[in-house]
Design an enzyme around this catalytic site. Structure first.
Site, mmCIF file in Angstrom:
data_model
loop_
_atom_site.group_PDB
_atom_site.id
_atom_site.type_symbol
_atom_site.label_atom_id
_atom_site.label_comp_id
_atom_site.label_asym_id
_atom_site.label_seq_id
_atom_site.Cartn_x
_atom_site.Cartn_y
_atom_site.Cartn_z
ATOM 1 N N ASP A 212 4.563 -8.019 0.758
ATOM 2 C CA ASP A 212 3.623 -6.909 0.903
ATOM 3 C C ASP A 212 2.200 -7.359 1.228
ATOM 4 O OD1 ASP A 212 5.550 -4.953 0.356
ATOM 5 O OD2 ASP A 212 5.219 -5.072 -1.810
ATOM 6 N N ALA B 26 2.522 -3.821 -12.277
ATOM 7 C CA ALA B 26 3.975 -3.613 -12.273
ATOM 8 C C ALA B 26 4.328 -2.152 -12.025
ATOM 9 C CB ALA B 26 4.596 -4.095 -13.582
ATOM 10 N N GLY B 27 3.551 -1.505 -11.156
ATOM 11 C CA GLY B 27 3.786 -0.093 -10.861
ATOM 12 C C GLY B 27 4.461 0.158 -9.540
ATOM 13 N N LYS C 42 -0.371 0.241 -1.967
ATOM 14 C CA LYS C 42 0.534 0.728 -0.920
ATOM 15 C C LYS C 42 1.574 1.643 -1.530
ATOM 16 C CE LYS C 42 4.531 -1.514 -1.954
ATOM 17 N NZ LYS C 42 5.857 -0.888 -2.159
ATOM 18 N N ALA D 215 2.145 -2.671 -5.257
ATOM 19 C CA ALA D 215 1.717 -3.926 -4.644
ATOM 20 C C ALA D 215 0.300 -4.323 -5.037
ATOM 21 C CB ALA D 215 1.860 -3.867 -3.120
#
Length: 312
Positions: free
Chosen positions: A151, A111-112, A19, A115
């Site tokens: 999310d 960890a970008g 997302k 989600a």
């Protein structure tokens, strides 16, 4: 062949998208410590595939399915959100004797800010529901997902949608455009609590953070797509740039490389560059690479939420 005539599957593979947040308004922190949000989510063409197989006990394994994906930090125990999703579904149906082996092929960076964990949870819910023929109602899957993370419901729904509450109350919106983005990944993570903490110090949320109706109209009317960038917004961007000035440099570089707009997604550290079309997006990615920003992906949206891609 109808679904009723299909044999019981040995395994089920479900694909779930990353997302991005093309709008994120953040209100003043509540007594429970959460900030009320209004966001516009868009599911984009970067995916995790999750395969589940019936097993005597729960397990999870993760492999990288992309050149920019590093999975060493993904837990392989019960703390993994995919196992937590499976156990939540089992508890919902009171099936204490069920367990599964879960394999995650990860194409969404860890960890970008896209989600990826929530995508894994959504994919696991759908995959186990199909594997065990549970027939869980959509609203029940959404409720289970909301308990797992803000999310997760959107990862189930996909497309383009508004999110309210903590982001977990998802309402699909009409989106007749095809939007192209260059996603610029960061080598270093960015703590979500630290971003919200900086936001409280810098902004405090004392303003109107609601989604403008004109933005939803711009999504409905592709002919007016060139005006979408007027409504792209992220309340957390200044806080993220305060903590990580290098992210502001990415935004400036993207604009210099002919992006229509540059935007932080969520709480970062992922940056988004809006392009006019696929060719423009590839050209922008190439120019960014020449400047040293070579951890990028060209994606489009909206795409479907978690859906079955294979029965084994």
């Amino acid at each position: 062949m109808s679904a009723a005539l299909l044999p019981d599957p040995i395994s089920v593979t479900v694909r779930a998208p990353a997302k991005i947040n093309i709008y994120l308004g953040v209100g003043k922190v509540r007594p429970d410590g959460f900030h009320p949000l209004e966001t516009v989510y868009q599911a984009v063409s970067l995916y995790d595939d999750v395969t589940v197989t019936d097993a005597e006990e729960w397990s999870v394994s993760t492999i990288a399915d992309g050149v920019h994906v590093e999975v060493r930090e993904v837990p392989d125990d019960d703390s993994n959100i995919a196992i937590r999703a499976g156990k939540a579904l089992v508890a919902h149906h009171r099936l204490d004797d069920r367990a599964a082996a879960i394999q995650i092929n990860k194409g969404i960076p860890v960890a970008g800010g896209m989600a990826g964990g929530s995508a894994d949870a959504a994919a696991t819910l759908v995959a186990l529901d199909r594997l065990w023929s549970l027939g869980t109602a959509d609203e029940e899957l959404l409720a289970i997902g909301a308990e797992l993370g803000s999310d997760v419901p959107f990862a189930l729904v996909g497309g383009t949608a508004t999110g309210t509450g903590r982001g977990e109350v998802v309402t699909p919106v009409e989106d007749n455009g095809s939007w192209w983005w260059v996603v610029v990944f960061s080598d270093d993570g960015l703590s979500t609590p630290s971003v919200y903490g900086a936001y409280d110090l810098l902004e405090g949320g004392d303003h109107d953070y609601r989604i403008r109706p004109q933005m939803l109209e711009a999504l409905r009317a592709p002919a007016n797509g060139e005006h979408l960038q007027v409504f792209l917004y992220n309340d957390l961007e200044d806080a993220a740039f305060y903590l990580r000035p290098d992210l502001q440099a990415v935004a400036e570089a993207a604009l210099e490389c002919q992006a229509s707009y540059a935007l932080l997604s969520g709480s970062g550290p992922t940056m988004l560059a809006l392009a006019a079309d696929a060719d423009s997006a590839r050209a922008i990615a190439g120019r960014l690479a020449e400047r040293g920003y070579d951890r990028t992906a060209v994606v489009h949206g909206p795409v479907a939420g978690a859906h079955v891609v294979a029965y084994g």
